[in-house]
Design a protein around this motif. Sequence first.
Motif, PDB file in Angstrom:
ATOM      1  N   ALA A 134     -99.608 -54.433 -43.101  1.00  0.00           N
ATOM      2  CA  ALA A 134     -98.997 -55.444 -43.967  1.00  0.00           C
ATOM      3  C   ALA A 134     -99.242 -55.198 -45.444  1.00  0.00           C
ATOM      4  O   ALA A 134     -98.443 -55.636 -46.285  1.00  0.00           O
ATOM      5  N   SER A 160     -90.562 -51.998 -34.628  1.00  0.00           N
ATOM      6  CA  SER A 160     -89.953 -52.667 -35.774  1.00  0.00           C
ATOM      7  C   SER A 160     -90.803 -52.356 -37.001  1.00  0.00           C
ATOM      8  O   SER A 160     -91.983 -51.974 -36.889  1.00  0.00           O
ATOM      9  N   ASP A 161     -90.215 -52.535 -38.172  1.00  0.00           N
ATOM     10  CA  ASP A 161     -90.967 -52.250 -39.394  1.00  0.00           C
ATOM     11  C   ASP A 161     -92.113 -53.237 -39.600  1.00  0.00           C
ATOM     12  O   ASP A 161     -93.049 -52.963 -40.338  1.00  0.00           O
ATOM     13  N   SER A 162     -92.067 -54.386 -38.919  1.00  0.00           N
ATOM     14  CA  SER A 162     -93.153 -55.364 -39.036  1.00  0.00           C
ATOM     15  C   SER A 162     -94.444 -54.887 -38.373  1.00  0.00           C
ATOM     16  O   SER A 162     -95.505 -55.471 -38.582  1.00  0.00           O
ATOM     17  N   HIS A 167     -95.834 -52.141 -39.080  1.00  0.00           N
ATOM     18  CA  HIS A 167     -96.584 -51.382 -40.076  1.00  0.00           C
ATOM     19  C   HIS A 167     -97.656 -52.261 -40.726  1.00  0.00           C
ATOM     20  O   HIS A 167     -97.584 -53.494 -40.689  1.00  0.00           O
ATOM     21  N   GLU A 190     -85.137 -50.762 -39.494  1.00  0.00           N
ATOM     22  CA  GLU A 190     -85.671 -52.116 -39.309  1.00  0.00           C
ATOM     23  C   GLU A 190     -86.303 -52.292 -37.927  1.00  0.00           C
ATOM     24  O   GLU A 190     -87.401 -52.822 -37.796  1.00  0.00           O
ATOM     25  N   ALA A 191     -85.604 -51.834 -36.890  1.00  0.00           N
ATOM     26  CA  ALA A 191     -86.093 -51.997 -35.530  1.00  0.00           C
ATOM     27  C   ALA A 191     -85.236 -51.159 -34.598  1.00  0.00           C
ATOM     28  O   ALA A 191     -84.084 -50.848 -34.892  1.00  0.00           O
ATOM     29  N   ASN A 224     -93.257 -48.572 -46.292  1.00  0.00           N
ATOM     30  CA  ASN A 224     -93.512 -47.800 -45.071  1.00  0.00           C
ATOM     31  C   ASN A 224     -92.607 -46.583 -44.981  1.00  0.00           C
ATOM     32  O   ASN A 224     -92.523 -45.945 -43.948  1.00  0.00           O
TER      33      ASN A 224
END
Length: 566
Positions: free
Chosen positions: A410, A404-406, A408, A384-385, A415
């Motif tokens: 969208a 963080s995975d955010s 990646h 996750e992070a 991912n």
Amino acid sequence: MRLPVVCLLGLLNQLPAFSQAPARYDVIIHEILPKPTPTAGLPAFEYIELKNRGSKAWNLAGWKLGVNKREIQLPAYQLEPDSLVVFCSTAAAAAYNQPGIIGHPKFPPLADDTALITLYGPEAQVIHSIYYTRDWYGGPVKGGRSLEMADPSHPCTETNNWLPSPDPKGGTPAKPNAAAKQLEDDSRPDLLFASVADSQQVFLHFSKPVDSSIAANPGRYLLPGFNILTVKVLPPIFNEVALQLHKPLNPASLYTITVNGIKDCEGKESGLFLSAVIGKSAPPGPKDVVINELLFYTSPGVPEFIEILNASAKRTTADKLFFSSRKKDGSFSSFKALTQQARIIEPGEHLAFTTNPQALCGQFACLAPNQVLKVGSLPSMPMEAGSIVLVTADSSIIDEVHYSDSMHFALMNTNRDVSLERKSPFFPSDDMGNWHSAAGTYGGASPGFRNTQRQEAAVNSINIVLSPDVIFPDNGVVDNQAILSWKLPSAGYTGNIRIFDAGGKLVKRLSDNLLMGIEGSVNWNATNEYGEMLPSGIYIFLIEIFNLQGEATRWKKTIVVARKLT
């Protein structure tokens, strides 16, 4: 009294001059249980299994077994050809209570994830040695399940020749390995890099153990202007060679050293990576070396990796660097050394670090496999992070990344098995906009070579080229496929590429929702969706490209497929 000839020969064979010494790999480390709990059915004790793969019986009296720096003397035991023996603690032997398992009061403990195990013969010579890591399990360490050698005929192949035991009890001590199978191994002893110990001593580092009888020959090495006085192949793994030179190296000069004819224990020789550069280097300073790519969310069997890039104009070394991460209180976790050797990092060079290079390069296109290096372990990288810090021994920070995975792309469905790539080594590491998912055209990661999303000087327009104009699928080599290539102004573009015949019928979906790199290409070999060859004629490429900012563009490009007349 006259003795019979048979008795006389028996007496002679007991004398030192007539005793035959064991050769390397006559007896091998065949199975280990580093983490016995939670148990799958075996007693909860560690063990090491040996196998006699030769044609002669050996009495193990005078032999030694070492785990890291702790060694034990083995007891007298007659190990017959093609037979097994297991060594463990005294309590473990009582718990197993079966033939072929011997307890030792000083049996050394096995670390759960990483350790060097070495078997020494009666003259203290290395018979076999392995350096296991947790990635031999293909993922997290499986408690209660042993690691088994699959194919004893490949004793100098490490990671790919060891598997978690599939036996329901978790292992097969003193019994044939449940993971036994024929191994297809074409790995070669590549020269990874060279390092300088002092002005007259050079170390060569190979990708796997080498044949000492060949590698000890000074004629196998060429360093222009220097004579090789002595060569020593270093135990216990025998993947490092030390060369003693007849005069000092000039600290201000660069040299290229070349090897020839170096083989592994099976007689295989590398024909690719045969030279390395040695010379002066400087210690890294802040931002000289940056964290350049991270793979932190993987499928079972796919190892994580961390890639660094020398963003400076100076040569530096990796042995002064460590990976770490941040704990919740902001302090550093344990330091993980990148390498123990003075591995040179050239300006602009990428190095990826992973626990299993072969498995990593089996998943992704490693265009520079000699720049993918093995480490015992990496810092924990939650999916996750998390954070990765590149530090020196005195805790000076060279670079730090909080991911963080955010971060990646969208529009990706997942991912998993997709790395985060740094766009520019010169933009801040903590700038989320400086990171992007690796392009799908390279399989989702680019370990050890240039990032697919590397942003150089600004490109003002999208450039797409389809070549050649005419392809000849019947030609075995030249112009037998079409290449659609592109150069984009920034990362984050997704592409759909479809091919139609002259009548407007869709014949091939070349890609759907493909995450495109800054530069890339795809090929078409004149086949349809089912892999069948298409007839001669005119075909139309429809290319659609869009990004999250709402920019969308489409092109049509034509190509002719020509075939031989029959």
